[in-house]
Scaffold this motif. Structure first.
Motif, PDB file in Angstrom:
ATOM      1  N   MET A 233      44.486  33.413  55.099  1.00  0.00           N
ATOM      2  CA  MET A 233      44.065  32.289  54.262  1.00  0.00           C
ATOM      3  C   MET A 233      43.039  32.721  53.222  1.00  0.00           C
ATOM      4  SD  MET A 233      43.776  28.967  56.695  1.00  0.00           S
ATOM      5  CE  MET A 233      43.800  29.545  58.371  1.00  0.00           C
ATOM      6  N   ILE A 234      42.154  33.621  53.600  1.00  0.00           N
ATOM      7  CA  ILE A 234      41.106  34.073  52.684  1.00  0.00           C
ATOM      8  C   ILE A 234      41.645  35.009  51.611  1.00  0.00           C
ATOM      9  CG2 ILE A 234      39.027  35.517  52.536  1.00  0.00           C
ATOM     10  CD1 ILE A 234      38.202  34.360  55.247  1.00  0.00           C
ATOM     11  N   ALA A 235      42.518  35.950  51.986  1.00  0.00           N
ATOM     12  CA  ALA A 235      42.822  37.065  51.082  1.00  0.00           C
ATOM     13  C   ALA A 235      44.244  37.178  50.579  1.00  0.00           C
ATOM     14  CB  ALA A 235      42.441  38.375  51.769  1.00  0.00           C
ATOM     15  N   GLU A 236      45.205  36.491  51.178  1.00  0.00           N
ATOM     16  CA  GLU A 236      46.587  36.782  50.816  1.00  0.00           C
ATOM     17  C   GLU A 236      47.399  35.586  50.327  1.00  0.00           C
ATOM     18  OE1 GLU A 236      48.639  39.463  53.430  1.00  0.00           O
ATOM     19  OE2 GLU A 236      46.749  40.248  54.196  1.00  0.00           O
ATOM     20  N   VAL A 237      46.755  34.458  50.083  1.00  0.00           N
ATOM     21  CA  VAL A 237      47.455  33.293  49.538  1.00  0.00           C
ATOM     22  C   VAL A 237      47.334  33.348  48.016  1.00  0.00           C
ATOM     23  CG1 VAL A 237      47.500  30.776  49.439  1.00  0.00           C
ATOM     24  CG2 VAL A 237      46.993  31.926  51.598  1.00  0.00           C
ATOM     25  N   PRO A 238      48.459  33.369  47.291  1.00  0.00           N
ATOM     26  CA  PRO A 238      48.371  33.471  45.829  1.00  0.00           C
ATOM     27  C   PRO A 238      47.846  32.191  45.179  1.00  0.00           C
ATOM     28  CG  PRO A 238      50.664  33.284  46.522  1.00  0.00           C
ATOM     29  CD  PRO A 238      49.835  33.364  47.770  1.00  0.00           C
ATOM     30  N   THR A 239      47.013  32.377  44.164  1.00  0.00           N
ATOM     31  CA  THR A 239      46.489  31.267  43.373  1.00  0.00           C
ATOM     32  C   THR A 239      46.436  31.691  41.910  1.00  0.00           C
ATOM     33  OG1 THR A 239      44.207  31.984  43.636  1.00  0.00           O
ATOM     34  CG2 THR A 239      45.023  30.418  45.265  1.00  0.00           C
ATOM     35  N   VAL A 240      46.000  30.776  41.065  1.00  0.00           N
ATOM     36  CA  VAL A 240      45.833  31.058  39.639  1.00  0.00           C
ATOM     37  C   VAL A 240      44.341  31.048  39.331  1.00  0.00           C
ATOM     38  CG1 VAL A 240      46.318  30.229  37.305  1.00  0.00           C
ATOM     39  CG2 VAL A 240      48.055  30.017  39.080  1.00  0.00           C
ATOM     40  N   ALA A 241      43.886  32.060  38.598  1.00  0.00           N
ATOM     41  CA  ALA A 241      42.477  32.134  38.193  1.00  0.00           C
ATOM     42  C   ALA A 241      42.388  32.780  36.820  1.00  0.00           C
ATOM     43  CB  ALA A 241      41.669  32.942  39.209  1.00  0.00           C
ATOM     44  N   ILE A 242      41.313  32.471  36.117  1.00  0.00           N
ATOM     45  CA  ILE A 242      41.088  33.051  34.784  1.00  0.00           C
ATOM     46  C   ILE A 242      40.802  34.541  34.947  1.00  0.00           C
ATOM     47  CG2 ILE A 242      39.546  33.053  32.790  1.00  0.00           C
ATOM     48  CD1 ILE A 242      39.294  29.978  33.215  1.00  0.00           C
ATOM     49  N   ASP A 243      41.596  35.349  34.267  1.00  0.00           N
ATOM     50  CA  ASP A 243      41.505  36.805  34.399  1.00  0.00           C
ATOM     51  C   ASP A 243      40.946  37.475  33.150  1.00  0.00           C
ATOM     52  OD1 ASP A 243      41.944  39.173  35.915  1.00  0.00           O
ATOM     53  OD2 ASP A 243      43.714  39.598  34.695  1.00  0.00           O
ATOM     54  N   MET A 244      41.242  36.907  31.979  1.00  0.00           N
ATOM     55  CA  MET A 244      40.756  37.477  30.720  1.00  0.00           C
ATOM     56  C   MET A 244      40.124  36.374  29.883  1.00  0.00           C
ATOM     57  SD  MET A 244      43.834  40.165  29.728  1.00  0.00           S
ATOM     58  CE  MET A 244      44.448  39.080  28.519  1.00  0.00           C
ATOM     59  N   VAL A 245      39.027  36.701  29.209  1.00  0.00           N
ATOM     60  CA  VAL A 245      38.349  35.740  28.334  1.00  0.00           C
ATOM     61  C   VAL A 245      38.120  36.407  26.986  1.00  0.00           C
ATOM     62  CG1 VAL A 245      36.314  34.294  27.999  1.00  0.00           C
ATOM     63  CG2 VAL A 245      37.194  34.662  30.307  1.00  0.00           C
ATOM     64  N   GLU A 246      38.614  35.760  25.930  1.00  0.00           N
ATOM     65  CA  GLU A 246      38.400  36.240  24.558  1.00  0.00           C
ATOM     66  C   GLU A 246      37.473  35.257  23.867  1.00  0.00           C
ATOM     67  OE1 GLU A 246      42.263  36.575  22.770  1.00  0.00           O
ATOM     68  OE2 GLU A 246      43.002  37.893  24.365  1.00  0.00           O
ATOM     69  N   ILE A 247      36.234  35.667  23.648  1.00  0.00           N
ATOM     70  CA  ILE A 247      35.235  34.779  23.051  1.00  0.00           C
ATOM     71  C   ILE A 247      35.203  35.008  21.544  1.00  0.00           C
ATOM     72  CG2 ILE A 247      32.791  34.167  22.971  1.00  0.00           C
ATOM     73  CD1 ILE A 247      32.649  34.928  25.938  1.00  0.00           C
ATOM     74  N   GLU A 248      35.481  33.937  20.796  1.00  0.00           N
ATOM     75  CA  GLU A 248      35.463  34.017  19.337  1.00  0.00           C
ATOM     76  C   GLU A 248      34.080  33.707  18.787  1.00  0.00           C
ATOM     77  OE1 GLU A 248      37.543  31.641  15.678  1.00  0.00           O
ATOM     78  OE2 GLU A 248      38.822  32.114  17.398  1.00  0.00           O
TER      79      GLU A 248
END
Length: 200
Positions: free
Chosen positions: A42-57
């Motif tokens: 439950m802690i480490a192997e359940v796939p989710t969506v998270a912000i991985d890259m941030v491009e700050i203008e």
């Protein structure tokens, strides 16, 4: 509500509480190793969506770009449809595409004399299935930064599918614990326990 048996005389799951963001259950007729394995999955192997890259203008706030990027990476994103996204490693695109990622944008400018709160509710998603998690309609979201008059924040985030084994930002839970019942108060096991606590 009872879960079924897994094999002849196998583990049993009794769900005691099930809400939108919490589950409490009793796992019986099994080893502690099985309970710990469930906890670790439950802690480490359940796939989710998270912000991985941030491009700050544009960032004229008091927070540094790296600090904002870290805060954005920890934002919880609704991942009920995570199975519809591919892992980046399984996609044929060069960096990211709608098949393996979701684009979130944020553009906020403060023109008032009062402090303006920028929260996760201000993030706009390219896919309405993947939005920051909110408790209800009145929830303002998680505070990201505060702006004063003249401050502006404009950025683009790329959210991707992943698991917490790669990075904690993909962990779907805030806490998972289990409790061994050595005194058999729940009457679900026949484990032996120490009568005297002197040896402890």
């Amino acid at each position: 509500m009872d879960g079924g048996s897994y094999g002849l005389g196998g583990p049993n799951i009794t769900i005691r509480e099930l809400t939108k963001d919490r589950i409490n259950f009793v796992l019986s007729d099994t080893d502690l190793s099985v309970a710990n394995s469930l906890r670790r999955v439950m802690i480490a192997e359940v796939p989710t969506v998270a912000i991985d890259m941030v491009e700050i203008e544009t960032n004229t706030t008091v927070l540094a770009d790296e600090f904002l990027a870290h805060r954005l990476g920890m934002v919880a994103i609704d991942s009920r449809d995570v199975d519809k996204l591919r892992y980046t490693r399984d996609c044929t695109c060069s960096q990211y595409c709608p098949e393996c990622s979701v684009e979130l944008t944020l553009h906020v400018k403060c023109t008032d004399d009062r402090t303006k709160d920028v929260t996760t509710k201000d993030l706009t998603s390219s896919n309405p299935s993947y939005l920051p998690v909110l408790q209800d309609k009145e929830d303002s979201g998680v505070l990201l930064v505060k702006l004063r008059k003249g401050h502006e924040l404009k950025l683009k985030c790329i959210a991707k599918k992943g698991v917490a084994k790669e990075h904690a930002k993909w962990s779907p839970v805030s806490g998972v614990s289990f409790e061994y019942d050595p005194y058999n108060k729940l009457r679900h096991t026949t484990y032996w326990f120490e009568e005297s606590e002197d040896e402890w």
